[in-house]
Design an enzyme around this catalytic site. Structure first.
Site, mmCIF file in Angstrom:
data_model
loop_
_atom_site.group_PDB
_atom_site.id
_atom_site.type_symbol
_atom_site.label_atom_id
_atom_site.label_comp_id
_atom_site.label_asym_id
_atom_site.label_seq_id
_atom_site.Cartn_x
_atom_site.Cartn_y
_atom_site.Cartn_z
ATOM 1 N N ASP A 178 0.497 -1.335 -0.514
ATOM 2 C CA ASP A 178 0.739 0.218 0.142
ATOM 3 C C ASP A 178 0.979 1.371 -0.525
ATOM 4 O O ASP A 178 1.934 1.233 0.934
ATOM 5 C CB ASP A 178 -0.691 -0.165 1.533
ATOM 6 C CG ASP A 178 -2.027 -0.486 1.335
ATOM 7 O OD1 ASP A 178 -3.005 -0.237 -0.210
ATOM 8 O OD2 ASP A 178 -2.616 -0.807 2.009
ATOM 9 N N GLU A 224 -14.007 -2.999 -1.874
ATOM 10 C CA GLU A 224 -14.056 -3.381 -0.644
ATOM 11 C C GLU A 224 -15.339 -2.446 0.150
ATOM 12 O O GLU A 224 -15.815 -1.834 -0.206
ATOM 13 C CB GLU A 224 -12.843 -3.039 0.223
ATOM 14 C CG GLU A 224 -13.444 -2.503 2.151
ATOM 15 C CD GLU A 224 -12.227 -2.024 2.934
ATOM 16 O OE1 GLU A 224 -10.485 -1.666 1.638
ATOM 17 O OE2 GLU A 224 -12.298 -1.920 4.097
HETATM 18 O O1 KIV Z 1 -4.801 -2.069 4.066
HETATM 19 C C1 KIV Z 1 -5.357 -3.042 3.948
HETATM 20 O O2 KIV Z 1 -5.272 -4.066 4.263
HETATM 21 C C2 KIV Z 1 -5.942 -3.178 3.276
HETATM 22 C C3 KIV Z 1 -6.945 -4.241 2.774
HETATM 23 C C4 KIV Z 1 -8.129 -4.348 3.791
HETATM 24 C C5 KIV Z 1 -7.692 -4.727 1.303
HETATM 25 O O3 KIV Z 1 -6.219 -2.168 1.931
#
Ligand code: KIV
Length: 272
Positions: free
Chosen positions: A91, A190
């Site tokens: 991310d 989501e």
């Molecule tokens: O940060 C995370 O764990 C996520 C998932 C919930 C898809 O983005």
């Protein structure tokens, strides 16, 4: 339906698209550290997400907003050292890609260079289109994330199901098409109605991986600490718990404490 699975020695962004084409569902779980990543990868999970949910799960923050790029790189590099098969998606944290495409590219490059991750994930649609294009132009694979996007929690106000109304659902469908056209290799959806998620998955050639988005999508993702029952205060309807590790770990730790207090641990065989 059971489908004969092609064996993948290493899962790539191409493999997950192929899985969709072959009707094979994609399994994805989070990991933030070496030990957990080794277990998740060893169990054969296709995609490991180094999620910014580390902000909640690892650091105890209320939201995903505080986690920094340096902290994400630390988590991701620990995960990368553990894996032999899974595709590792990292991310991009809040504030590192929304303001300007050049900064987005710089952040994505840092993730790729300093952690060894294989792709980045970003939250949002048309408002971050230019950032996504810039990252993709540098040869960095991008996974999109639509529906409930936790980095925008203060805009939404709650963590309830998104896109229940037609206007928001139409925008989501448009954004999903845009992400595909821009060149994203997959999208996380989501907490949206299952019917909408199925429609989106069927309209795209890239895989849609759901969390709280029903069974009509191409794969599923959960936070590992939630599905193992290590966390216990978080109980959304979409979460299936496969273990109650909170209880198991608490009991083991209580037993250890009792053994120390009662002079039982260590015994003669456990000393030099
Ligand atoms: O940060 C995370 O764990 C996520 C998932 C919930 C898809 O983005």
């Amino acid at each position: 339906m059971s489908v004969a699975k092609k064996q993948y020695k290493r899962v790539t962004t191409k493999s997950v698209v192929e899985m969709k084409n072959n009707g094979e569902k994609i399994s994805m779980l989070t990991a933030y550290d070496y030990t957990m990543a080794k277990i998740v990868d060893g169990a054969g999970i296709d995609v490991i997400l180094v999620g910014d949910s580390a902000s909640n799960v690892m650091a105890g923050h209320e939201t995903t907003l505080p986690i920094t790029l340096d902290q994400m790189i630390y988590h991701a590099s620990s995960v990368v050292r553990a894996i032999t098969r899974a595709l590792v998606v990292v991310d991009l944290p809040f504030g590192t890609y929304q303001s300007d495409p050049k900064e987005a590219l710089r952040s994505a490059i840092r993730i790729m260079k300093e952690s060894g991750g294989h792709a980045v994930k970003v939250e949002g649609g048309k408002e971050i289109k230019e950032s996504i294009k810039r990252i993709l132009n540098a040869g960095i694979p991008v996974m999109g994330h639509l529906g409930l996007t936790p980095q925008s929690i203060y805009k939404f106000g709650t963590y309830t199901v998104r896109a229940k109304e037609e206007e928001e659902a139409d925008q989501l469908k448009e954004d999903a098409k845009m992400l595909e056209k821009a060149g994203c290799f997959a999208i996380v959806l989501e907490k949206v109605p299952a019917k909408l998620a199925k429609e989106v998955a069927e309209s795209l050639t890239i895989p849609v991986i759901g969390i709280g988005a029903g069974n009509g999508v191409d794969g599923q993702v959960l936070v590992t600490h939630d599905m193992l029952g290590m966390t216990h205060e978080f109980n959304p309807r979409f979460l299936r718990r496969y273990l109650n590790m909170y209880e198991e770990m608490t009991n083991a730790i209580k037993q250890y404490s009792a053994d120390v207090k009662s002079h039982d641990f260590p015994n003669e065989k456990e000393q030099y």
